[in-house]
Design an enzyme around this catalytic site. Sequence first.
Site, PDB file in Angstrom:
ATOM      1  N   TYR A 122      -9.176  -9.595   3.078  1.00  9.42           N
ATOM      2  CA  TYR A 122     -10.294  -8.730   3.497  1.00  9.42           C
ATOM      3  C   TYR A 122     -11.109  -8.208   2.310  1.00  9.42           C
ATOM      4  O   TYR A 122     -12.227  -7.743   2.476  1.00  9.42           O
ATOM      5  CB  TYR A 122      -9.821  -7.571   4.383  1.00  9.42           C
ATOM      6  CG  TYR A 122      -8.896  -6.575   3.726  1.00  9.42           C
ATOM      7  CD1 TYR A 122      -9.364  -5.652   2.792  1.00  9.42           C
ATOM      8  CD2 TYR A 122      -7.547  -6.549   4.051  1.00  9.42           C
ATOM      9  CE1 TYR A 122      -8.515  -4.741   2.190  1.00  9.42           C
ATOM     10  CE2 TYR A 122      -6.686  -5.642   3.456  1.00  9.42           C
ATOM     11  CZ  TYR A 122      -7.175  -4.745   2.523  1.00  9.42           C
ATOM     12  OH  TYR A 122      -6.324  -3.862   1.931  1.00  9.42           O
ATOM     13  N   GLU A 123     -10.553  -8.298   1.110  1.00  9.69           N
ATOM     14  CA  GLU A 123     -11.312  -7.862  -0.063  1.00  9.69           C
ATOM     15  C   GLU A 123     -12.381  -8.883  -0.445  1.00  9.69           C
ATOM     16  O   GLU A 123     -13.239  -8.604  -1.268  1.00  9.69           O
ATOM     17  CB  GLU A 123     -10.377  -7.670  -1.261  1.00  9.69           C
ATOM     18  CG  GLU A 123      -9.428  -6.507  -1.119  1.00  9.69           C
ATOM     19  CD  GLU A 123      -8.412  -6.490  -2.257  1.00  9.69           C
ATOM     20  OE1 GLU A 123      -8.767  -6.030  -3.344  1.00  9.69           O
ATOM     21  OE2 GLU A 123      -7.271  -6.944  -2.050  1.00  9.69           O
TER      22      GLU A 123
ATOM     23  N   MET B 293      -2.010  -6.573   7.182  1.00  4.06           N
ATOM     24  CA  MET B 293      -3.079  -7.433   6.636  1.00  4.06           C
ATOM     25  C   MET B 293      -2.677  -8.130   5.340  1.00  4.06           C
ATOM     26  O   MET B 293      -3.528  -8.468   4.522  1.00  4.06           O
ATOM     27  CB  MET B 293      -4.339  -6.585   6.378  1.00  4.06           C
ATOM     28  CG  MET B 293      -4.823  -5.800   7.576  1.00  4.06           C
ATOM     29  SD  MET B 293      -6.172  -4.713   7.099  1.00  4.06           S
ATOM     30  CE  MET B 293      -6.218  -3.605   8.511  1.00  4.06           C
ATOM     31  N   SER B 294      -1.393  -8.317   5.145  1.00  2.00           N
ATOM     32  CA  SER B 294      -0.958  -8.953   3.886  1.00  2.00           C
ATOM     33  C   SER B 294       0.260  -9.831   4.149  1.00  2.00           C
ATOM     34  O   SER B 294       0.517 -10.223   5.284  1.00  2.00           O
ATOM     35  CB  SER B 294      -0.603  -7.873   2.853  1.00  2.00           C
ATOM     36  OG  SER B 294       0.553  -7.163   3.249  1.00  2.00           O
TER      37      SER B 294
ATOM     38  N   HIS C  29      -6.796   4.996   6.642  1.00  2.00           N
ATOM     39  CA  HIS C  29      -6.073   4.520   5.453  1.00  2.00           C
ATOM     40  C   HIS C  29      -5.354   5.692   4.774  1.00  2.00           C
ATOM     41  O   HIS C  29      -4.268   5.527   4.225  1.00  2.00           O
ATOM     42  CB  HIS C  29      -7.050   3.820   4.505  1.00  2.00           C
ATOM     43  CG  HIS C  29      -6.396   3.162   3.322  1.00  2.00           C
ATOM     44  ND1 HIS C  29      -5.363   2.252   3.447  1.00  2.00           N
ATOM     45  CD2 HIS C  29      -6.614   3.282   1.992  1.00  2.00           C
ATOM     46  CE1 HIS C  29      -4.980   1.848   2.242  1.00  2.00           C
ATOM     47  NE2 HIS C  29      -5.725   2.459   1.347  1.00  2.00           N
TER      48      HIS C  29
ATOM     49  N   ASN D 274       2.317   3.788  10.694  1.00  3.25           N
ATOM     50  CA  ASN D 274       1.647   4.355  11.867  1.00  3.25           C
ATOM     51  C   ASN D 274       2.056   3.515  13.064  1.00  3.25           C
ATOM     52  O   ASN D 274       2.482   2.376  12.900  1.00  3.25           O
ATOM     53  CB  ASN D 274       0.115   4.260  11.686  1.00  3.25           C
ATOM     54  CG  ASN D 274      -0.355   2.843  11.389  1.00  3.25           C
ATOM     55  OD1 ASN D 274      -0.246   2.366  10.256  1.00  3.25           O
ATOM     56  ND2 ASN D 274      -0.828   2.157  12.398  1.00  3.25           N
TER      57      ASN D 274
ATOM     58  N   HIS E  65      -5.885  -9.065  -1.112  1.00  5.62           N
ATOM     59  CA  HIS E  65      -5.995  -9.264   0.338  1.00  5.62           C
ATOM     60  C   HIS E  65      -7.235 -10.097   0.651  1.00  5.62           C
ATOM     61  O   HIS E  65      -8.275  -9.950   0.000  1.00  5.62           O
ATOM     62  CB  HIS E  65      -6.148  -7.924   1.055  1.00  5.62           C
ATOM     63  CG  HIS E  65      -5.064  -6.933   0.757  1.00  5.62           C
ATOM     64  ND1 HIS E  65      -5.088  -6.144  -0.371  1.00  5.62           N
ATOM     65  CD2 HIS E  65      -3.947  -6.608   1.433  1.00  5.62           C
ATOM     66  CE1 HIS E  65      -4.022  -5.362  -0.369  1.00  5.62           C
ATOM     67  NE2 HIS E  65      -3.304  -5.622   0.708  1.00  5.62           N
TER      68      HIS E  65
ATOM     69  N   ALA F 262       2.780  -2.086   4.075  1.00  5.06           N
ATOM     70  CA  ALA F 262       2.620  -1.040   5.084  1.00  5.06           C
ATOM     71  C   ALA F 262       2.095  -1.743   6.332  1.00  5.06           C
ATOM     72  O   ALA F 262       1.281  -2.654   6.233  1.00  5.06           O
ATOM     73  CB  ALA F 262       1.603  -0.022   4.598  1.00  5.06           C
TER      74      ALA F 262
ATOM     75  N   HIS G  73      -4.062   0.865  -4.614  1.00 11.49           N
ATOM     76  CA  HIS G  73      -3.421  -0.291  -5.243  1.00 11.49           C
ATOM     77  C   HIS G  73      -3.804  -0.308  -6.701  1.00 11.49           C
ATOM     78  O   HIS G  73      -4.993  -0.294  -7.021  1.00 11.49           O
ATOM     79  CB  HIS G  73      -3.927  -1.599  -4.629  1.00 11.49           C
ATOM     80  CG  HIS G  73      -3.283  -1.947  -3.341  1.00 11.49           C
ATOM     81  ND1 HIS G  73      -2.378  -2.955  -3.210  1.00 11.49           N
ATOM     82  CD2 HIS G  73      -3.429  -1.417  -2.115  1.00 11.49           C
ATOM     83  CE1 HIS G  73      -1.985  -3.031  -1.961  1.00 11.49           C
ATOM     84  NE2 HIS G  73      -2.609  -2.118  -1.264  1.00 11.49           N
TER      85      HIS G  73
ATOM     86  N   SER H 239       0.826  -1.218   0.000  1.00 16.62           N
ATOM     87  CA  SER H 239       0.000   0.000   0.000  1.00 16.62           C
ATOM     88  C   SER H 239       0.848   1.250   0.000  1.00 16.62           C
ATOM     89  O   SER H 239       1.718   1.407   0.858  1.00 16.62           O
ATOM     90  CB  SER H 239      -0.849   0.085   1.271  1.00 16.62           C
ATOM     91  OG  SER H 239      -1.821  -0.876   1.287  1.00 16.62           O
TER      92      SER H 239
END
Length: 271
Positions: free
Chosen positions: A82-83, A208-209, A244, A232, A80, A110, A58, A27
């Site tokens: 989550y998609e 998350m990846s 995001h 972050n 991902h 990230a 992306h 990301s």
Amino acid sequence: MNEFKETVDYLKSKIFDIPDIAIILGSGLGTLADEITDKIIINYKDIPNFPVSTVVGHKGELIIGKLNNIPILAMNGRFHYYEGYDLKETTYPIRIFKLLGIKTLILTNAAGGINLNFEKGDLMIIEDQLSFFSESVLRGPNLDEFGDRFIDMSNVYDKEYIEILKPIMKKITGKCQIGVYAYMKGPTYETPAEIRALRNLGADAVGMSTVPEAVVARHSGLKTIGITCITNMAAGVKNEVLTHDDVKETAKKCENNFKQVIKELVVAINK
Ligand code: HPA
């Protein structure tokens, strides 16, 4: 295997020389693509059986060209869980890389910083990973063509490459952060309680990846390197609301260092 073959045949018809190195851009880290010369760009939507990326920030492009004069293939945009993809779909490209003949995979992402010695904007070498809260991407019938059923996981991130990366990181960023990346399924960022728990479990960063891809790379016998941009500090570490947009903004700030690190890394590992 038929699906894989269809994808591989298509890509082989487009790419004359298959590079040894593939890079997945995380990301906000996609502008590394601008540094690639002599490139051909293939849209995911044109590749048979390839998933299509849906996250803002992306793209969905496979770029084949040269980085710092070294042949590479880059994925600008990843898939991902989550998609809504299942884990097999998120890692489909890794199987394709293996079948194309790629040897080394550079995973970038990230992530939120859990280690209190980290600062927003740091780059971290991934030394190892945690994925307690997700089923294994290898669940189900084993793909014997790629690897064994039971896989040793003590060297997911190649130790030799980590040693090559350390001085590059130090030279370019002035420090060498290294740590354990914890995988969470998202799409929510974590709660402060989850972050405290992850810290107790030994995590230095959370995202998350990457982990499903690294597991499939390990299964397929690809050498893997992981680089995280700490966009972050994770939930509850600072009194900040996570968005995001902030993640993307910090990734942008990391970008120059990030590009420089990757450019030197590909030269160093190509030797
Ligand atoms: N948590 C999970 N994923 C992330 C984060 C985070 O804090 N920052 C960027 N990706």
